[in-house]
Scaffold this active site. Structure first.
Site, PDB file in Angstrom:
ATOM      1  CG  HIS A 175      -9.013   3.184  -0.821  1.00  0.00           C
ATOM      2  ND1 HIS A 175      -8.435   2.031  -0.332  1.00  0.00           N
ATOM      3  CD2 HIS A 175     -10.342   3.071  -0.588  1.00  0.00           C
ATOM      4  CE1 HIS A 175      -9.380   1.257   0.189  1.00  0.00           C
ATOM      5  NE2 HIS A 175     -10.536   1.864   0.055  1.00  0.00           N
ATOM      6  CB  CYS A 185     -11.856  -0.319  -2.234  1.00  0.00           C
ATOM      7  SG  CYS A 185     -12.990  -0.574  -0.858  1.00  0.00           S
ATOM      8  CG  ASP A 215      -4.860   2.147  -0.482  1.00  0.00           C
ATOM      9  OD1 ASP A 215      -6.012   1.863  -0.867  1.00  0.00           O
ATOM     10  OD2 ASP A 215      -4.638   2.946   0.446  1.00  0.00           O
TER      11      ASP A 215
END
Length: 394
Positions: free
Chosen positions: A282, A74, A280
């Site tokens: 993820h 990430c 994000d």
């Protein structure tokens, strides 16, 4: 469902909170919007940022390594996003907008190709992971903001098309003289005049010193990507940094901030009220291969749903702020803004000085090489993944 294994469609069509109806101004990478009258413009601007997420089924890293970065990549993806924004500004301009479903500009395709999940792409997950080995991080190990900044600095050297000068400001200090030497290497700042460079350049078949460069080239400034690893508190961010951090997103030179929560990285691109706006990484998506003509489906590289938000107090104190200065005037303007912010309420996040102060921690004191390859020791200052973090007395 584990957030690390969410698919793109589940994020896109799941229960995603819409952008708030608020009179507070919305700031995204130096541009101001109204949430009441410009919601479509906000979403279009967010969608125009490059969104790099976990991928699966790409070429094994190092030939025999992982074929997916789910669960560990990430911060690497956030590093790709902040550098991707720098390349957008460098080659297309901050005001460029992405047009889905249309044939894209050649510059845009070249930028995206630099991040494709292949071993020979400049800024691929393969290159970042393998370069990180030299920074003390094994492939598959979680990075902190400082490590990814150091790796991006090293990788940018090979990108002759973008010709970026990447500077990582250490010790919470930005030294103006260092940056100008980096961005204008043909100038001798000690003598205040043009002097022959240490390495002669070949121009039109002749070896010439820096003074013999064409007039237009001597005026050039290597576009600057300035990354500033910071720690804004111990276990939690100090409230005194809230306003200075928000001010960074209001500067036209802003590239955003990489950080997040412990072991969960995000790319922050702006704020509204006391909430930070972020992309994000993820989300696991299949790897994409370009067509023979270099074009490829790019929808999955753009976030087409309302961006995520979190209260600024939830931010892990270990971050890296990024700025892009296309010209020397841009940098001088940035310096003026930083000085102005330093005089406002809150604590300055870092110090801006003309030349290297004698009190700064040196590489000799830390027993580090100049390229900071001993990243584990550096990250005792900057990275929250070090659970034994402590303030050291030097």
């Amino acid at each position: 469902m584990d957030a690390a294994t969410l698919t793109y469609d589940s994020l896109r069509y799941g229960e995603i909170e819409d952008f708030p109806e608020t009179s507070d101004p919305v700031w995204i990478l130096g541009k101001q919007f109204s949430a009441l009258t410009e919601k479509d413009e906000i979403l279009a601007d967010v969608a125009s940022r490059l969104w790099f997420t976990y991928r699966k089924n790409f070429q094994p890293i190092g030939g025999t390594g992982p074929t997916s970065d789910t669960g560990w990549g990430c911060m690497l993806r956030c590093g790709q996003m902040i550098l991707g924004q720098a390349l957008i500004c460098r080659h297309l301009g901050r005001d460029w907008t992405w047009s889905p479903g249309q044939r894209q500009r050649a510059e845009y395709i070249s930028i995206l190709n630099a991040f494709i999940d292949k071993k020979d792409s400049y800024y691929s997950i393969h290159q970042i992971a393998q370069m990180g080995v030299g920074e003390g991080k094994s492939i598959g190990q979680w990075y902190g903001p400082n490590t990814v900044a150091q790796v991006l600095k090293k990788l940018a050297v090979f990108d002759s098309w973008s010709r970026l000068a990447v500077h990582v400001a250490m010790d919470n200090t930005v030294v103006i003289e260092e940056i100008k030497k980096l961005c204008m290497p043909w100038l001798d700042f000690d003598r205040g005049a043009c002097a022959a460079s240490e390495e002669p350049r070949e121009m039109n078949g002749d070896l010439e010193g820096a003074c013999a460069l064409a007039e237009e080239e001597t005026a050039l400034w290597k576009p600057l990507v300035l990354l500033i690893p910071l720690r804004l508190g111990l276990s939690d961010i100090n409230e005194a940094y809230f306003e200075p951090l928000k001010q960074c997103f209001m500067m036209p030179q802003s590239l955003g901030v990489i950080g997040g929560k412990p072991n969960s990285a995000h790319y922050f691109i702006g704020f509204v009220g006391h909430e930070l706006i972020y992309l994000d990484p993820h989300t696991t998506q299949p790897a994409v291969d370009p067509n023979e003509d270099g074009q490829f489906p790019d929808d999955s590289y753009h976030c087409q749903h309302p961006p995520c938000r979190m209260h600024i107090c939830e931010l892990d104190p270990s971050i890296a702020a990024g700025f892009f200065c296309q010209t020397e005037d841009d940098f001088d303007d940035w310096c003026a803004q930083i000085r102005k912010v330093s005089n406002c309420r809150g604590l300055p996040m870092f110090e801006l000085v003309e030349s290297q102060p004698s009190h700064l921690i040196t590489t000799d004191v830390l027993n580090l090489t100049p390229d900071f390859s001993d990243s584990d020791r550096l990250e005792r200052y900057f990275d929250s993944e070090d659970e034994e973090f402590e303030i050291l007395s030097l």
